[in-house]
Design a protein around this motif. Sequence first.
Motif, short mmCIF file in Angstrom:
data_model
loop_
_atom_site.label_atom_id
_atom_site.label_comp_id
_atom_site.label_asym_id
_atom_site.label_seq_id
_atom_site.Cartn_x
_atom_site.Cartn_y
_atom_site.Cartn_z
N ILE A 136 0.83 -1.20 0.00
CA ILE A 136 0.00 0.00 0.00
C ILE A 136 0.87 1.25 0.00
O ILE A 136 2.07 1.20 0.29
CB ILE A 136 -0.95 0.02 1.21
CG1 ILE A 136 -0.16 0.16 2.52
CG2 ILE A 136 -1.83 -1.22 1.23
CD1 ILE A 136 -1.02 0.51 3.71
N TYR A 137 0.23 2.38 -0.33
CA TYR A 137 0.92 3.66 -0.26
C TYR A 137 0.05 4.65 0.50
O TYR A 137 -1.17 4.50 0.59
CB TYR A 137 1.27 4.20 -1.65
CG TYR A 137 0.09 4.39 -2.56
CD1 TYR A 137 -0.70 5.55 -2.51
CD2 TYR A 137 -0.25 3.42 -3.50
CE1 TYR A 137 -1.78 5.73 -3.34
CE2 TYR A 137 -1.34 3.59 -4.34
CZ TYR A 137 -2.10 4.74 -4.26
OH TYR A 137 -3.18 4.91 -5.09
N ILE A 138 0.70 5.65 1.06
CA ILE A 138 0.02 6.72 1.77
C ILE A 138 0.13 7.98 0.92
O ILE A 138 1.21 8.35 0.48
CB ILE A 138 0.65 6.97 3.16
CG1 ILE A 138 0.65 5.68 3.98
CG2 ILE A 138 -0.08 8.09 3.89
CD1 ILE A 138 -0.71 5.09 4.24
N THR A 139 -1.02 8.63 0.69
CA THR A 139 -1.05 9.83 -0.14
C THR A 139 -0.87 11.07 0.73
O THR A 139 -1.70 11.36 1.59
CB THR A 139 -2.37 9.92 -0.91
OG1 THR A 139 -2.55 8.74 -1.70
CG2 THR A 139 -2.38 11.14 -1.82
N LEU A 140 0.23 11.78 0.49
CA LEU A 140 0.51 13.05 1.14
C LEU A 140 0.09 14.19 0.21
O LEU A 140 -0.22 13.95 -0.96
CB LEU A 140 1.99 13.14 1.49
CG LEU A 140 2.55 12.03 2.41
CD1 LEU A 140 4.03 12.25 2.66
CD2 LEU A 140 1.77 11.96 3.71
N PRO A 141 0.09 15.42 0.71
CA PRO A 141 -0.31 16.54 -0.17
C PRO A 141 0.50 16.65 -1.45
O PRO A 141 -0.02 17.06 -2.49
CB PRO A 141 -0.11 17.77 0.73
CG PRO A 141 -0.28 17.25 2.11
CD PRO A 141 0.31 15.87 2.09
N ASP A 142 1.78 16.27 -1.38
CA ASP A 142 2.65 16.49 -2.54
C ASP A 142 3.22 15.21 -3.15
O ASP A 142 3.94 15.27 -4.15
CB ASP A 142 3.82 17.41 -2.15
CG ASP A 142 4.66 16.82 -1.02
OD1 ASP A 142 4.12 15.96 -0.27
OD2 ASP A 142 5.84 17.19 -0.90
N LYS A 143 2.90 14.05 -2.56
CA LYS A 143 3.47 12.81 -3.10
C LYS A 143 2.78 11.60 -2.48
O LYS A 143 1.98 11.72 -1.54
CB LYS A 143 4.97 12.74 -2.81
CG LYS A 143 5.32 12.74 -1.32
CD LYS A 143 6.82 12.70 -1.10
CE LYS A 143 7.17 12.76 0.39
NZ LYS A 143 8.61 12.72 0.62
#
Length: 279
Positions: free
Chosen positions: A120-127
């Motif tokens: 899985i990935y975590i979505t940050l504001p810029d990436k």
Amino acid sequence: MMQYGMPTLIENRSLAENISLCKELKLNFIELNMNFPEYQIDKLENWEELYRPAKESKIYYTIHLDENLNIADFNPLVREAYLETVRRTIEVAKRMLPLKNAFGNPAQSFIINMHMHHGIYITLPDKKVQMYDRDIGVYMDYFKVFREFCEKWIGDADIKIAVENTDGFRNYEKEAIEYLLDSPHFALTWDIGHSKAVKEADVPFILDHEDSLKHFHIHDGKENPPKNHLALGDGDLDIMKRLETAEKCNAGCVLETKTIEALRRSVQWIDMQFRYIAE
């Protein structure tokens, strides 16, 4: 001689239908796909039901593990279930080995094909941050356990687990794959259509490990728009160049189209190419 096989096709609702098509097209083997309900591990463990008709038809099998298989899942219960799936699949492969030895290339190992799960990935504001990238140490620890178990489970059987490229290896996956390839029980599968659809992003890594190439998924592909699993001749790939690499590596080739029609056309394309060369 090159050994060609076919994938499990969704249009065929039974093993008998797949075997009938394999015989008709004069292919050497079928890749049993564990994404299908009829080829889950409990079904494969009824190995006599698979062995008998293959022996009568003089073909053999390879096995494609479930694409969801994730031996680095952070949940220990899930991880253990996937490890147990691999262990039991290896036991099935041992039962199927005599078919490969009788009807396949004796210099080729029995192949169990697997994908690398991206996690899985975590979505940050810029990436977006891949969790396995952030926790690479934990990720690699799980792969060390996986390799150790597979070495024990396979033992001296002529079986290799071949890692397939899909939509571009992540850097953490490359590190794990290189660790696996240090073991003689692991190899690479080159899916040439997948690599074409991602603009050959995996090709440098694959060719850097050419000695580990033992299995190919052969289908045509395009970069723009991205397409794969096309019948041979319907895309932009230099198929003959890839087949030359497969022959050089003494690798088996699954003609991995998704429909019966595309498989028939791909077999015809290969027949025509080699007839032209012979003439």
